[in-house]
Design a protein around this motif. Structure first.
Motif, PDB file in Angstrom:
ATOM      1  N   ASN A   1       0.828  -1.205   0.000  1.00 14.17           N
ATOM      2  CA  ASN A   1       0.000   0.000   0.000  1.00 14.17           C
ATOM      3  C   ASN A   1       0.868   1.263   0.000  1.00 14.17           C
ATOM      4  O   ASN A   1       0.535   2.248  -0.685  1.00 14.17           O
TER       5      ASN A   1
ATOM      6  N   ASP B   1       1.081   4.224  -2.845  1.00  8.09           N
ATOM      7  CA  ASP B   1       0.922   5.650  -2.525  1.00  8.09           C
ATOM      8  C   ASP B   1       2.233   6.416  -2.622  1.00  8.09           C
ATOM      9  O   ASP B   1       2.313   7.561  -2.185  1.00  8.09           O
TER      10      ASP B   1
ATOM     11  N   GLN C   1       0.012  -9.844  -7.873  1.00  5.55           N
ATOM     12  CA  GLN C   1      -1.453  -9.907  -7.970  1.00  5.55           C
ATOM     13  C   GLN C   1      -2.107  -9.138  -6.817  1.00  5.55           C
ATOM     14  O   GLN C   1      -3.103  -8.445  -7.001  1.00  5.55           O
ATOM     15  N   GLU C   2      -1.521  -9.244  -5.663  1.00  8.37           N
ATOM     16  CA  GLU C   2      -2.043  -8.506  -4.501  1.00  8.37           C
ATOM     17  C   GLU C   2      -1.920  -7.001  -4.739  1.00  8.37           C
ATOM     18  O   GLU C   2      -2.838  -6.228  -4.413  1.00  8.37           O
TER      19      GLU C   2
ATOM     20  N   SER D   1      -4.617  -5.851  -7.076  1.00 12.21           N
ATOM     21  CA  SER D   1      -5.908  -5.862  -6.390  1.00 12.21           C
ATOM     22  C   SER D   1      -6.084  -4.611  -5.535  1.00 12.21           C
ATOM     23  O   SER D   1      -7.141  -3.969  -5.537  1.00 12.21           O
ATOM     24  N   LEU D   2      -5.050  -4.265  -4.829  1.00 10.58           N
ATOM     25  CA  LEU D   2      -5.112  -3.056  -3.983  1.00 10.58           C
ATOM     26  C   LEU D   2      -5.172  -1.794  -4.845  1.00 10.58           C
ATOM     27  O   LEU D   2      -5.868  -0.832  -4.510  1.00 10.58           O
TER      28      LEU D   2
ATOM     29  N   ALA E   1      -6.559  -1.506  -7.765  1.00 15.23           N
ATOM     30  CA  ALA E   1      -7.924  -1.402  -8.292  1.00 15.23           C
ATOM     31  C   ALA E   1      -8.871  -0.859  -7.225  1.00 15.23           C
ATOM     32  O   ALA E   1      -9.748  -0.029  -7.516  1.00 15.23           O
ATOM     33  N   THR E   2      -8.669  -1.306  -6.006  1.00 17.73           N
ATOM     34  CA  THR E   2      -9.513  -0.804  -4.908  1.00 17.73           C
ATOM     35  C   THR E   2      -9.326   0.697  -4.725  1.00 17.73           C
ATOM     36  O   THR E   2     -10.298   1.453  -4.594  1.00 17.73           O
ATOM     37  N   ALA E   3      -8.080   1.117  -4.731  1.00 14.67           N
ATOM     38  CA  ALA E   3      -7.806   2.546  -4.562  1.00 14.67           C
ATOM     39  C   ALA E   3      -8.399   3.353  -5.704  1.00 14.67           C
ATOM     40  O   ALA E   3      -8.947   4.451  -5.500  1.00 14.67           O
ATOM     41  N   GLU E   4      -8.343   2.809  -6.892  1.00 16.23           N
ATOM     42  CA  GLU E   4      -8.901   3.542  -8.036  1.00 16.23           C
ATOM     43  C   GLU E   4     -10.411   3.669  -7.919  1.00 16.23           C
ATOM     44  O   GLU E   4     -10.987   4.721  -8.241  1.00 16.23           O
ATOM     45  N   LEU E   5     -11.053   2.602  -7.479  1.00 15.10           N
ATOM     46  CA  LEU E   5     -12.507   2.677  -7.292  1.00 15.10           C
ATOM     47  C   LEU E   5     -12.865   3.754  -6.269  1.00 15.10           C
ATOM     48  O   LEU E   5     -13.845   4.489  -6.438  1.00 15.10           O
ATOM     49  N   LEU E   6     -12.089   3.830  -5.251  1.00 18.35           N
ATOM     50  CA  LEU E   6     -12.350   4.855  -4.231  1.00 18.35           C
ATOM     51  C   LEU E   6     -12.129   6.252  -4.802  1.00 18.35           C
ATOM     52  O   LEU E   6     -12.912   7.175  -4.539  1.00 18.35           O
ATOM     53  N   ARG E   7     -11.092   6.398  -5.592  1.00 12.39           N
ATOM     54  CA  ARG E   7     -10.793   7.725  -6.140  1.00 12.39           C
ATOM     55  C   ARG E   7     -11.822   8.144  -7.182  1.00 12.39           C
ATOM     56  O   ARG E   7     -11.979   9.342  -7.442  1.00 12.39           O
ATOM     57  N   ARG E   8     -12.493   7.201  -7.763  1.00 10.09           N
ATOM     58  CA  ARG E   8     -13.489   7.531  -8.791  1.00 10.09           C
ATOM     59  C   ARG E   8     -14.835   7.878  -8.186  1.00 10.09           C
ATOM     60  O   ARG E   8     -15.781   8.194  -8.918  1.00 10.09           O
ATOM     61  N   LEU E   9     -14.928   7.792  -6.892  1.00 11.95           N
ATOM     62  CA  LEU E   9     -16.202   8.185  -6.268  1.00 11.95           C
ATOM     63  C   LEU E   9     -16.481   9.653  -6.599  1.00 11.95           C
ATOM     64  O   LEU E   9     -15.591  10.506  -6.490  1.00 11.95           O
TER      65      LEU E   9
END
Lengths: 205, 377
Positions: free
Chosen positions: B11, B15, B38-39, B42-43, B45-53
């Motif tokens: 993480n 960042d 792979q991990e 995965s992380l 993608a999660t951060a990107e989803l959050l940033r796209r809020l």
């Protein structure tokens, strides 16, 4: 949305002299950002709006302490602090449901190019992500929102919440991993490009 | 297997919060470990989803009205202002209190009340003891307040004498040394002032030496009266544990002198002193016994009192010698004006100095409290 810097500087100076109209111009410019941050942290529309309103009042009172700093960053720090106080209060007296209560009126105007189905899917996904954020504990939620939603760096987050960098690192790691695991449960809502990535096979020890 | 440390590392990698060395290590591991790679994705993608809020619209305008501003302006407690005012008042009160204490306990040019009190304590003591005023050495250009200082030193002697009771060792002389660790220097900082309150006897510029050539009762009269005169001013130092901790008392009982006369009306403190001095009866007429109390601050000596008791039936004479440590000519000394008709009530020094310091310390705490509060706001 964001005005020209010199325009903003003039508004700030006028507001510092007590010009409420100038300050309200700034409020209108950044009230959505303030409300969104409050909502991501508090997961309650009414409470978020109230906290954002209080933050605006606090900002006007402390406007003289603003010296050359970016107004938006300064304002959002006040919002964060107010939200942190509210979260601590809620931790003592938990009353907030984990269910997202975002309504259509809060959501941004949909992209005209999206079909109604796409708009519905998008909102469903955002609701799911918000619920995953809301499921975090207050400390982890705070750092994750500041980092991934507001785009702040670790150092600024540590300074903002009065914690060590190592603590921020640890909280962000746990929070992001938790959200990732939470999103796996709603993988059908995720865009296909994310679905396979998020739904990895690795497990942590 | 991905550990929590690995997750934290990944993480921070995402960042851009790693040092170049740490980043190089992670890069090498990502090449070698597909699971780690792979991990990381995965992380990411999660951060990107959050940033796209998206940014949400506020359900209402958050603009302020004049009424909201007016109301809110009166609501917040002006903690910073209160803190600053309290701090200023605290310092002022402590300084004033110290000045009052000093003027009442040391300087002849102090307040008239203090001067009268110190004079009265000396003259009362002498008159009660039945001594003619001429027994005070004429050459002793005693500042009126020296009586207070002498009483302070005697007070220490009493304490030492009390400790010496029951001590079996017989060795000359009886010595009590009180050595405060805090120099009596006025300071404006709050902690220093607080220490000063508890650990500092009244400062003095003069050295007084009193020799009692015979009877403890006589010494007791002087002692009790002057101690009374100083009691209020010394309460803090005498009662505070810090003061006791900072003082070292050493008492060695001496070979006992024959003390003429019964204790009479002398105070209990004087009796204790006398007892301490007369405990060891077996020695009899030894060398002149000296009970010495020396107050040794880190600054120039404040007061020194020597009480010596000779052996058999000595003449009932006592001397009081006061010697300023500076050149006598440089000291505005004045002959002691002895009046025997002072009222006892006039003897006690004004407690206003202590009151001011106490209030100052209290306000200091208030200032600290509101400063902390303001910082948390």
């Amino acid at each position: 949305m964001v005005g020209k810097p010199d325009d903003e500087a003039q508004l700030v100076r006028a507001a510092q002299r007590g010009d409420l109209d100038a300050f309200n111009t700034l409020v209108l410019r950044y009230q959505d950002s303030a409300f969104t941050l409050a909502y991501r942290l508090l997961n309650d529309r009414a409470v978020a709006a109230d906290v954002a309103q209080e933050a605006m009042i606090t900002a006007f009172q402390r406007l003289r302490s603003l010296r050359g700093e970016n107004f938006r960053a300064w304002l959002l720090r006040i919002v964060t602090n107010r939200c942190y106080d509210e979260m601590r209060r809620q931790r003592r007296r938990p009353t907030v449901s984990l269910t997202s209560d975002a309504s259509d009126e809060d959501l941004p105007i949909p992209d005209p190019g999206q079909t109604p189905e796409e708009v519905a899917q998008q909102r469903e996904l955002e609701g799911a992500i918000q619920r995953c954020i809301a499921a975090l504990n207050a400390d982890q939620r705070l750092v994750l929102v500041l980092c991934d939603v507001e785009g702040m760096e670790y150092h600024d987050i540590a300074q903002s919440i009065g914690a060590q960098i190592g603590t921020v690192k640890s909280r962000i790691s746990r929070a992001r991993s938790s959200v990732r695991d939470c999103l796996k449960k709603v993988r059908e809502l995720l865009p296909s490009s994310y679905r396979l990535i998020i739904d990895g096979e690795n497990r942590t020890s | 297997m991905i550990t929590q440390d690995d997750l934290e590392l990944l993480n921070a990698y995402l960042d851009d919060a790693l040092s170049p060395e740490e980043r190089a290590v992670v890069d090498a591991r990502l090449v070698a470990e597909p699971a780690l790679r792979q991990e990381l994705e995965s992380l990411r993608a999660t951060a990107e989803l959050l940033r796209r809020l998206p940014t949400l619209r506020s359900p209402r305008d958050l603009t302020l009205t004049q009424q909201m501003v007016r109301t809110s302006r009166t609501l917040p407690f002006p903690a910073v202002t209160v803190s600053l005012i309290s701090a200023a008042a605290s310092i002022a009160l402590i300084v004033v209190g110290l000045v009052m204490l000093q003027s009442s306990g040391q300087f002849a040019t102090g307040s008239p009340v203090s001067d009268q009190a110190s004079e009265a304590s000396l003259t009362d003591a002498l008159s009660v003891a039945g001594l003619p005023t001429s027994t005070v050495l004429p050459s002793a250009t005693v500042l009126p307040t020296l009586a207070l200082e002498a009483s302070l030193a005697l007070q220490n002697t009493v304490a030492a004498g009390a400790e010496a009771r029951g001590a079996e060792t017989a060795s000359p002389p009886t010595t009590a040394i009180a050595q405060p660790t805090q120099p009596p220097v006025a300071k404006t900082s709050l902690p220093a002032a607080a220490l000063l309150l508890t650990a500092t006897p009244l400062p003095g510029l003069a050295e007084s030496e009193m020799r009692d050539t015979n009877s403890p009762p006589v010494a007791g009269m002087l002692l009790e009266s002057t101690v009374t005169a100083l009691a209020n001013a010394m309460d803090f130092a005498a009662e505070a544990p810090a003061a006791m901790d900072s003082a070292t008392f050493m008492a060695v009982p001496s070979a006992r002198p024959d003390v003429g006369g019964p204790p009479g009306e002398a105070g209990a403190a004087a009796e204790e002193l006398g007892d301490a001095a007369t405990r060891d009866d077996g020695v009899g007429a030894a060398a002149p016994q000296i009970a010495q109390a020396t107050l040794l601050p880190t600054s120039p000596p404040l007061a020194q009192v020597t009480r010596s008791a000779p052996t058999a039936t000595p003449p009932a004479t006592r001397t009081l010698v006061a010697t300023p440590p500076v050149e006598p000519s440089a000291t505005p000394a004045a002959p002691v004006e002895l009046e025997a008709d002072r009222d006892e009530a006039d003897v006690a020094p004004s407690p206003d100095g202590r009151l001011f310091i106490g209030l100052g310390v209290l306000l200091g705490f208030v200032a600290v409290f509101f400063a902390v509060w303001a910082r948390r706001q």
